[in-house]
Design a protein around this motif. Sequence first.
Motif, PDB file in Angstrom:
ATOM      1  N   ASN A  10      24.619  10.948 -21.974  1.00 12.00           N
ATOM      2  CA  ASN A  10      23.279  10.395 -22.212  1.00 12.00           C
ATOM      3  C   ASN A  10      22.731   9.903 -20.864  1.00 12.00           C
ATOM      4  O   ASN A  10      22.912  10.584 -19.870  1.00 12.00           O
ATOM      5  CB  ASN A  10      23.334   9.324 -23.314  1.00 12.00           C
ATOM      6  CG  ASN A  10      22.029   9.299 -24.087  1.00 12.00           C
ATOM      7  OD1 ASN A  10      21.369  10.328 -24.198  1.00 12.00           O
ATOM      8  ND2 ASN A  10      21.623   8.159 -24.571  1.00 12.00           N
ATOM      9  N   ALA A  12      23.437   7.557 -18.503  1.00 15.05           N
ATOM     10  CA  ALA A  12      24.356   7.369 -17.377  1.00 15.05           C
ATOM     11  C   ALA A  12      25.003   8.707 -17.001  1.00 15.05           C
ATOM     12  O   ALA A  12      24.975   9.115 -15.833  1.00 15.05           O
ATOM     13  CB  ALA A  12      25.419   6.338 -17.740  1.00 15.05           C
ATOM     14  N   ASP A  33      30.436  15.705 -24.772  1.00 17.99           N
ATOM     15  CA  ASP A  33      29.694  14.680 -25.511  1.00 17.99           C
ATOM     16  C   ASP A  33      29.837  14.944 -27.005  1.00 17.99           C
ATOM     17  O   ASP A  33      29.722  16.094 -27.461  1.00 17.99           O
ATOM     18  CB  ASP A  33      28.213  14.639 -25.120  1.00 17.99           C
ATOM     19  CG  ASP A  33      27.593  13.301 -25.522  1.00 17.99           C
ATOM     20  OD1 ASP A  33      27.140  12.558 -24.627  1.00 17.99           O
ATOM     21  OD2 ASP A  33      27.567  12.972 -26.739  1.00 17.99           O
ATOM     22  N   SER A  34      30.046  13.893 -27.759  1.00 23.35           N
ATOM     23  CA  SER A  34      30.241  14.038 -29.205  1.00 23.35           C
ATOM     24  C   SER A  34      28.919  14.318 -29.928  1.00 23.35           C
ATOM     25  O   SER A  34      28.919  14.823 -31.049  1.00 23.35           O
ATOM     26  CB  SER A  34      30.892  12.768 -29.767  1.00 23.35           C
ATOM     27  OG  SER A  34      30.237  11.635 -29.276  1.00 23.35           O
ATOM     28  N   VAL A  80      35.983  13.372 -27.326  1.00 24.89           N
ATOM     29  CA  VAL A  80      37.211  13.102 -26.567  1.00 24.89           C
ATOM     30  C   VAL A  80      37.967  12.033 -27.345  1.00 24.89           C
ATOM     31  O   VAL A  80      37.434  10.962 -27.614  1.00 24.89           O
ATOM     32  CB  VAL A  80      36.892  12.628 -25.133  1.00 24.89           C
ATOM     33  CG1 VAL A  80      38.165  12.207 -24.413  1.00 24.89           C
ATOM     34  CG2 VAL A  80      36.166  13.725 -24.356  1.00 24.89           C
ATOM     35  N   LYS A 132      20.151   3.565 -32.868  1.00 27.59           N
ATOM     36  CA  LYS A 132      20.708   3.810 -31.538  1.00 27.59           C
ATOM     37  C   LYS A 132      20.447   5.269 -31.126  1.00 27.59           C
ATOM     38  O   LYS A 132      19.850   5.530 -30.095  1.00 27.59           O
ATOM     39  CB  LYS A 132      22.212   3.490 -31.581  1.00 27.59           C
ATOM     40  CG  LYS A 132      23.033   4.022 -30.463  1.00 27.59           C
ATOM     41  CD  LYS A 132      23.061   3.095 -29.280  1.00 27.59           C
ATOM     42  CE  LYS A 132      23.915   3.668 -28.153  1.00 27.59           C
ATOM     43  NZ  LYS A 132      23.590   3.159 -26.851  1.00 27.59           N
ATOM     44  N   ASP A 281      26.333   1.744 -20.085  1.00 27.49           N
ATOM     45  CA  ASP A 281      26.611   0.685 -21.066  1.00 27.49           C
ATOM     46  C   ASP A 281      28.094   0.435 -21.332  1.00 27.49           C
ATOM     47  O   ASP A 281      28.434  -0.550 -21.980  1.00 27.49           O
ATOM     48  CB  ASP A 281      25.964   1.037 -22.417  1.00 27.49           C
ATOM     49  CG  ASP A 281      24.475   0.746 -22.458  1.00 27.49           C
ATOM     50  OD1 ASP A 281      23.908   0.395 -21.409  1.00 27.49           O
ATOM     51  OD2 ASP A 281      23.884   0.882 -23.546  1.00 27.49           O
ATOM     52  N   ALA A 299      18.913   1.271 -19.841  1.00 24.17           N
ATOM     53  CA  ALA A 299      18.901   2.652 -19.358  1.00 24.17           C
ATOM     54  C   ALA A 299      18.752   2.694 -17.841  1.00 24.17           C
ATOM     55  O   ALA A 299      19.324   3.567 -17.170  1.00 24.17           O
ATOM     56  CB  ALA A 299      17.766   3.419 -20.031  1.00 24.17           C
TER      57      ALA A 299
HETATM   58  C1  LIG Z   1      15.982   1.680 -29.727  1.00 23.37           C
HETATM   59  C2  LIG Z   1      16.391   1.494 -28.296  1.00 23.37           C
HETATM   60  C3  LIG Z   1      15.440   1.228 -27.336  1.00 23.37           C
HETATM   61  C4  LIG Z   1      15.811   1.034 -26.001  1.00 23.37           C
HETATM   62  N1  LIG Z   1      14.846   0.793 -25.073  1.00 23.37           N
HETATM   63  C5  LIG Z   1      15.180   0.649 -23.773  1.00 23.37           C
HETATM   64  C6  LIG Z   1      14.181   0.466 -22.780  1.00 23.37           C
HETATM   65  O1  LIG Z   1      12.978   0.424 -23.076  1.00 23.37           O
HETATM   66  N2  LIG Z   1      14.569   0.309 -21.506  1.00 23.37           N
HETATM   67  C7  LIG Z   1      15.892   0.345 -21.129  1.00 23.37           C
HETATM   68  O2  LIG Z   1      16.192   0.230 -19.932  1.00 23.37           O
HETATM   69  N3  LIG Z   1      16.868   0.526 -22.052  1.00 23.37           N
HETATM   70  C8  LIG Z   1      16.539   0.670 -23.361  1.00 23.37           C
HETATM   71  N4  LIG Z   1      17.516   0.858 -24.302  1.00 23.37           N
HETATM   72  C9  LIG Z   1      18.930   0.813 -23.891  1.00 23.37           C
HETATM   73  C10 LIG Z   1      19.393   2.169 -23.369  1.00 23.37           C
HETATM   74  O3  LIG Z   1      19.119   3.166 -24.316  1.00 23.37           O
HETATM   75  C11 LIG Z   1      20.879   2.139 -23.068  1.00 23.37           C
HETATM   76  O4  LIG Z   1      21.119   1.144 -22.109  1.00 23.37           O
HETATM   77  C12 LIG Z   1      21.305   3.508 -22.543  1.00 23.37           C
HETATM   78  O5  LIG Z   1      21.248   4.445 -23.573  1.00 23.37           O
HETATM   79  C13 LIG Z   1      22.709   3.490 -21.964  1.00 23.37           C
HETATM   80  O6  LIG Z   1      23.017   4.793 -21.565  1.00 23.37           O
HETATM   81  P1  LIG Z   1      24.517   5.298 -21.484  1.00 23.37           P
HETATM   82  O7  LIG Z   1      24.455   6.728 -21.081  1.00 23.37           O
HETATM   83  O8  LIG Z   1      25.340   4.375 -20.659  1.00 23.37           O
HETATM   84  O9  LIG Z   1      25.104   5.140 -22.958  1.00 23.37           O
HETATM   85  P2  LIG Z   1      24.693   5.775 -24.353  1.00 23.37           P
HETATM   86  O10 LIG Z   1      23.241   5.995 -24.424  1.00 23.37           O
HETATM   87  O11 LIG Z   1      25.340   4.924 -25.371  1.00 23.37           O
HETATM   88  O12 LIG Z   1      25.396   7.210 -24.333  1.00 23.37           O
HETATM   89  C14 LIG Z   1      26.781   7.374 -24.428  1.00 23.37           C
HETATM   90  C15 LIG Z   1      27.092   8.835 -24.671  1.00 23.37           C
HETATM   91  O13 LIG Z   1      28.508   9.008 -24.735  1.00 23.37           O
HETATM   92  C16 LIG Z   1      28.851   9.869 -25.815  1.00 23.37           C
HETATM   93  N5  LIG Z   1      30.224   9.524 -26.232  1.00 23.37           N
HETATM   94  C17 LIG Z   1      30.698   8.304 -26.578  1.00 23.37           C
HETATM   95  N6  LIG Z   1      32.003   8.367 -26.870  1.00 23.37           N
HETATM   96  C18 LIG Z   1      32.385   9.669 -26.707  1.00 23.37           C
HETATM   97  C19 LIG Z   1      33.613  10.362 -26.866  1.00 23.37           C
HETATM   98  N7  LIG Z   1      34.744   9.748 -27.229  1.00 23.37           N
HETATM   99  N8  LIG Z   1      33.614  11.705 -26.637  1.00 23.37           N
HETATM  100  C20 LIG Z   1      32.491  12.355 -26.264  1.00 23.37           C
HETATM  101  N9  LIG Z   1      31.292  11.729 -26.081  1.00 23.37           N
HETATM  102  C21 LIG Z   1      31.246  10.410 -26.299  1.00 23.37           C
HETATM  103  C22 LIG Z   1      27.785   9.554 -26.880  1.00 23.37           C
HETATM  104  O14 LIG Z   1      27.621  10.622 -27.785  1.00 23.37           O
HETATM  105  C23 LIG Z   1      26.545   9.348 -26.021  1.00 23.37           C
HETATM  106  O15 LIG Z   1      25.811  10.526 -25.816  1.00 23.37           O
HETATM  107  C24 LIG Z   1      17.182   1.091 -25.643  1.00 23.37           C
HETATM  108  C25 LIG Z   1      18.145   1.374 -26.610  1.00 23.37           C
HETATM  109  C26 LIG Z   1      17.753   1.592 -27.915  1.00 23.37           C
HETATM  110  C27 LIG Z   1      18.791   1.928 -28.948  1.00 23.37           C
END
Ligand SMILES: Cc1cc2nc3c(=O)[nH]c(=O)nc-3n(C[C@H](O)[C@H](O)[C@H](O)COP(=O)(O)OP(=O)(O)OC[C@H]3O[C@@H](n4cnc5c(N)ncnc54)[C@H](O)[C@@H]3O)c2cc1C
Length: 444
Positions: A10, A12, A33-34, A80, A132, A281, A299
């Motif tokens: 996603n 990151a 990615d799941s 994973v 989410k 995150d 994000a």
């Molecule tokens: C409704 C909503 C509104 C938001 N608005 C904002 C905003 O306006 N501004 C802002 O800065 N942030 C916002 N955020 C927060 C932001 O979305 C998160 O901080 C961001 O998504 C973090 O990104 P990430 O890639 O670290 O994690 P995630 O988005 O949680 O992605 C993690 C990824 O890892 C994958 N994954 C997890 N475990 C496994 C596994 N075992 N095997 C394979 N794949 C796996 C998941 O499928 C996912 O695709 C919002 C969040 C939500 C829910």
Amino acid sequence: MERIVVIGANHAGTAAINTILDNYKDKEVTIFDSNDNISFLGCGMALWIGNQIPSSEGLFYCSREIFEQKGAKVYLETIVYHIDFDKKLVFATGKDGQSYQTPYDKLILATGSLPVTPTIEGTDLKNVQYVKLYQNAKEVIDKLHENMIRNVVVVGAGYIGVELAEAFNRIGKKVTLIDTASTCLSGYYDQEFTDIMSKNLESHGIKLAYEETVTSIKGTGKVEKIVTDKHEYPADMVVLGIGFKPNSQLGKDVLELFKNGAYLVNEHQQTSQPDVYAIGDCATIYDNSIQKTNYIALATNAVRSGIVAAHNACGTPLKSIGVQGSNGICIWDLKMVSTGITLEKAKKLGYDAVATDYEDTQKPAFIQHDNYKVKIRIVYDRKTRIILGAQMCSEYDISMAIHMFSLAIQEQVTIDRLKLTDIFFLPHFNKPYNYFTMAALMAE
Ligand SMILES: Cc1cc2nc3c(=O)[nH]c(=O)nc-3n(C[C@H](O)[C@H](O)[C@H](O)COP(=O)(O)OP(=O)(O)OC[C@H]3O[C@@H](n4cnc5c(N)ncnc54)[C@H](O)[C@@H]3O)c2cc1C
Ligand SMILES: NC(=O)c1ccc[n+]([C@@H]2O[C@H](COP(=O)([O-])OP(=O)(O)OC[C@H]3O[C@@H](n4cnc5c(N)ncnc54)[C@H](O)[C@@H]3O)[C@@H](O)[C@H]2O)c1
């Protein structure tokens, strides 16, 4: 060829993957990615539910095809389930039953966060929703179309809760917003600001239920009401937005963790195993406002940490400069932005903190068009004078102004330096005595 495996694609993961594929053509990149989609902008969820955008189409900025065109091996809908950190092997299973055992030289964990689930009766009832993933938003929208949903109760008046309360109200639902705290957005603003947001929400007909703890969700098969320690509210749908917890399941028994379970990382995004990086995150981040490691799920942080990890994993040393947790929200016409810590939080953390407040119009009184009141608060340390936080709100788009304070906190600027900072004047934009200057001049 050096092998880099990225788990999670996603925000990151996408930032890290694109940085590697665009800059280091000699790496073999494998992505798991799941989920079945990549790069869903959750920030658009409320706009989509509230019918402010026509569809979810623009809410993705990357795809499997983009990664594959750049040479990566991409396995979506593939979870994973185990990592052997000694043998450097990743174990995964696809939706189709296919198993993978993939070796890595460098591993990037980008597994993100999961919504916090309250331990109360009734969370498994139909129409109790988490928000989410793209699929979560789609499910909410589908149910809104299919079912007679009139009363929506949103639990958690943080960023997600407030944005969704507005969205449900915009489409004609009767909305109740519950929080255990005494106000909304309490993690981001002081009461002087949150009161303005509460008034804004109430003026549009949203029922606020602060200082109430949900004890159960009731219904027969489907949710019918929500019960708190003080009242009960009718509910055809309940949306839970009470925060995120880091998803560190895969490494929790091997890698060093922060107090909330996030992977503890250094300024290169390395975990306690130097060849394993964690970003977004699922990881900690250095918070310049408190000069300590912290957990801030945004994000923006995910993207920056992804870029840092990618360069380091590919052999180019790059240090993270930390963050201030800068954030913003726009609910109907009210815009609020903040960075660093609030006065209340600073005091709780033991700072001898003070705030300087100022209110003015954006432009001189003779400009009658597009001229609104602006409220600003700057929080600073009484002894060191260092700026710890800033909050602003207005119906005017003051959002870009918070970035100056973000940089000030990053660079440990004192409130006194701000007093004579060069701020230009043009009546189309602002006043000769700008409210930043005035707030700083009025500091103790
Ligand atoms: C409704 C909503 C509104 C938001 N608005 C904002 C905003 O306006 N501004 C802002 O800065 N942030 C916002 N955020 C927060 C932001 O979305 C998160 O901080 C961001 O998504 C973090 O990104 P990430 O890639 O670290 O994690 P995630 O988005 O949680 O992605 C993690 C990824 O890892 C994958 N994954 C997890 N475990 C496994 C596994 N075992 N095997 C394979 N794949 C796996 C998941 O499928 C996912 O695709 C919002 C969040 C939500 C829910
Ligand atoms: N505009 C933005 O930048 C934006 C928008 C949405 C989400 N996000 C980020 O996504 C993450 C998750 O957002 P969020 O709104 O879930 O978290 P949040 O931390 O912003 O808010 C959670 C809220 O839930 C309340 N709460 C906690 N436990 C509760 C309980 N048992 N009952 C009732 N209320 C309870 C808290 O007091 C808090 O007000 C945050 O890091 C947030 O900053 C950012």
